[in-house]
Scaffold this motif. Structure first.
Motif, short mmCIF file in Angstrom:
data_model
loop_
_atom_site.label_atom_id
_atom_site.label_comp_id
_atom_site.label_asym_id
_atom_site.label_seq_id
_atom_site.Cartn_x
_atom_site.Cartn_y
_atom_site.Cartn_z
N UNK A 59 -60.56 11.49 105.83
CA UNK A 59 -59.80 11.56 104.59
C UNK A 59 -59.24 12.95 104.29
N UNK A 60 -59.84 14.00 104.83
CA UNK A 60 -59.40 15.36 104.47
C UNK A 60 -57.96 15.59 104.94
N UNK A 61 -57.08 16.07 104.03
CA UNK A 61 -55.69 16.32 104.43
C UNK A 61 -55.52 17.58 105.27
N UNK A 62 -56.48 18.51 105.16
CA UNK A 62 -56.40 19.78 105.91
C UNK A 62 -57.77 20.07 106.53
N UNK A 63 -57.75 20.90 107.54
CA UNK A 63 -59.01 21.37 108.12
C UNK A 63 -59.69 22.29 107.11
N UNK A 64 -60.91 21.98 106.68
CA UNK A 64 -61.54 22.76 105.62
C UNK A 64 -61.92 24.17 106.04
N UNK A 65 -61.93 24.46 107.34
CA UNK A 65 -62.35 25.77 107.81
C UNK A 65 -61.19 26.64 108.32
N UNK A 66 -60.01 26.07 108.37
CA UNK A 66 -58.87 26.82 108.91
C UNK A 66 -58.17 27.60 107.79
N UNK A 67 -58.12 28.93 107.89
CA UNK A 67 -57.43 29.72 106.85
C UNK A 67 -55.91 29.60 106.96
N UNK A 68 -55.25 29.81 105.84
CA UNK A 68 -53.79 29.80 105.78
C UNK A 68 -53.37 30.98 104.89
N UNK A 69 -53.08 32.09 105.54
CA UNK A 69 -52.85 33.34 104.79
C UNK A 69 -51.50 33.35 104.08
N UNK A 70 -50.70 32.34 104.27
CA UNK A 70 -49.44 32.23 103.53
C UNK A 70 -49.62 31.48 102.21
N UNK A 71 -50.83 30.94 101.98
CA UNK A 71 -51.09 30.17 100.74
C UNK A 71 -52.40 30.63 100.09
N UNK A 72 -52.54 31.92 99.89
CA UNK A 72 -53.77 32.44 99.31
C UNK A 72 -53.80 32.19 97.80
N UNK A 73 -54.93 31.66 97.32
CA UNK A 73 -55.18 31.49 95.88
C UNK A 73 -54.06 30.72 95.17
N UNK A 74 -53.55 29.71 95.81
CA UNK A 74 -52.50 28.90 95.20
C UNK A 74 -53.10 27.95 94.15
N UNK A 75 -52.42 27.82 93.03
CA UNK A 75 -52.84 26.88 92.00
C UNK A 75 -52.60 25.45 92.49
N UNK A 76 -53.24 24.46 91.86
CA UNK A 76 -53.01 23.05 92.26
C UNK A 76 -51.53 22.70 92.28
N UNK A 77 -51.09 22.07 93.36
CA UNK A 77 -49.67 21.70 93.52
C UNK A 77 -49.59 20.43 94.36
N UNK A 78 -48.37 20.03 94.66
CA UNK A 78 -48.16 18.78 95.41
C UNK A 78 -48.75 18.85 96.82
N UNK A 79 -48.69 20.03 97.44
CA UNK A 79 -49.20 20.18 98.81
C UNK A 79 -50.73 20.30 98.81
N UNK A 80 -51.24 21.04 97.87
CA UNK A 80 -52.70 21.26 97.76
C UNK A 80 -53.12 20.80 96.37
N UNK A 86 -59.44 31.93 98.50
CA UNK A 86 -58.99 33.28 98.86
C UNK A 86 -58.56 33.40 100.31
N UNK A 87 -58.89 32.42 101.13
CA UNK A 87 -58.45 32.41 102.53
C UNK A 87 -57.34 31.39 102.78
N UNK A 88 -56.85 30.78 101.73
CA UNK A 88 -55.79 29.79 101.87
C UNK A 88 -56.28 28.42 102.27
N UNK A 89 -57.60 28.21 102.27
CA UNK A 89 -58.15 26.91 102.66
C UNK A 89 -58.04 25.93 101.50
N UNK A 90 -57.79 24.68 101.83
CA UNK A 90 -57.59 23.65 100.82
C UNK A 90 -58.91 23.33 100.11
N UNK A 91 -58.92 23.50 98.78
CA UNK A 91 -60.14 23.30 98.00
C UNK A 91 -60.57 21.83 98.03
N UNK A 92 -59.63 20.92 97.93
CA UNK A 92 -59.96 19.49 97.95
C UNK A 92 -60.64 19.11 99.26
N UNK A 93 -60.13 19.59 100.37
CA UNK A 93 -60.70 19.28 101.68
C UNK A 93 -62.11 19.84 101.81
#
Length: 300
Positions: A59-80, A86-93
């Protein structure tokens, strides 16, 4: 010719009494349980969590351990949906994967504690004497410490880690099961069917496990359910303090610990794990209350 008088000496057949069919225990339990709306809602939520934990890798939309430094500390949005950390990892995942870890730790710890407590409580209630004194005094000593402080002390001695958290939570779970089981055993062993088993020469081991233990299961089910909520809270607290899961693991308590540094800039990192812990603990407590009211014959 004189009339012949016939005397009927036959008996009038009695009307057969039709006895009502005995109600199924399962159906009766379900009927009573349905009246507890909050308990039903809690059960649905827990089943949803359990299914999510089992299917988390799918069910996880993203790998919970893979960082994404282009999306650090992003607020809830359509993608996440629940934002990123702080590492760009998806909080939901990470929370979804953390559900599996948190539930498995809590259920394992309570299962181990329940097994030990049930055996000790049965022996204490059945044999009395020095066995009862030793079990009860040991339980009193453990009860004199707050649960979380006792768990911290145990983990500080044996070291941090998920396995050690399970051991620590299991230790402070044992005395509650031992005390409740002893009380239930003292009540059940005075029942008539137990006296009959003694009179026909049944061995103590058979009386203990075949005749007494089944009569105590109801109270154990209620306590087991409610202790899972306590175990989840304790495990999350230990991880928050750095004694539990590693900060890189998707654990609810570890996520709270990491997110506290970003309360002002990215509160969603703390908000969603906190809400999930609160709802899960509340659900298990409400389910335990519903089971207690349903299984208690004095309520009806």
């Amino acid at each position: 010719m004189a009339d012949k008088i016939r005397i009927n000496t036959g008996t009038v057949p009695e009307t057969e009494e039709v006895l009502p069919k005995p109600k199924s225990r399962g159906k009766e339990f379900i009927k009573k349980f349905k009246r507890r709306k909050t308990a039903v809602a809690a059960l649905v939520f827990i089943l949803f969590l359990a299914i999510a934990a089992i299917l988390a890798p799918v069910l996880v939309p993203y790998n919970p351990d893979t960082p994404d430094y282009s999306n650090l500390l992003k607020a809830p949005n359509a993608a996440h949906w629940w934002g990123t950390d702080e590492f760009g990892r998806d909080v939901f995942s990470r929370l979804l994967m953390g559900t599996r870890l948190s539930l498995s730790v809590a259920i394992s710890a309570v299962g181990i504690g329940a097994a030990l407590g049930i055996v000790l409580g049965l022996f204490a209630g059945f044999y009395n004497g020095w066995i009862e004194a030793a079990v009860m005094r040991s339980s009193d000593i453990l009860f004199s410490f707050p649960d979380i402080l006792l768990a911290i002390a145990i983990v500080a001695i044996i070291g941090p880690g998920v396995i050690n958290v399970v051991i620590a939570v299991a230790v402070f779970t044992v005395p509650s099961f031992a005390r409740i089981m002893r009380s239930a055993t003292l009540s059940v062993k005075e029942a008539l069917y137990v006296e009959v088993a003694r009179s026909v020469g049944c061995k103590n081991s058979r009386i203990l496990w075949v005749h007494i233990f089944p009569g105590t299961i109801q109270s154990m089910i209620v306590n087991f359910t409610m202790r899972i909520g306590t175990a989840i809270l304790a495990a999350a607290s230990l991880s928050f303090l750095g004694f539990g899961a590693n900060v890189t693991e998707p654990d609810w308590g570890a996520m709270l610990s990491q997110g506290r540094n970003y309360l002002n800039t990215a509160p969603h990192i703390v908000l969603f794990p906190g809400i999930l812990i609160f709802l899960t603990v509340l659900a298990f407590n409400l389910l335990g209350d519903g089971l207690r009211d349903t299984l208690d014959p004095k309520m009806y």
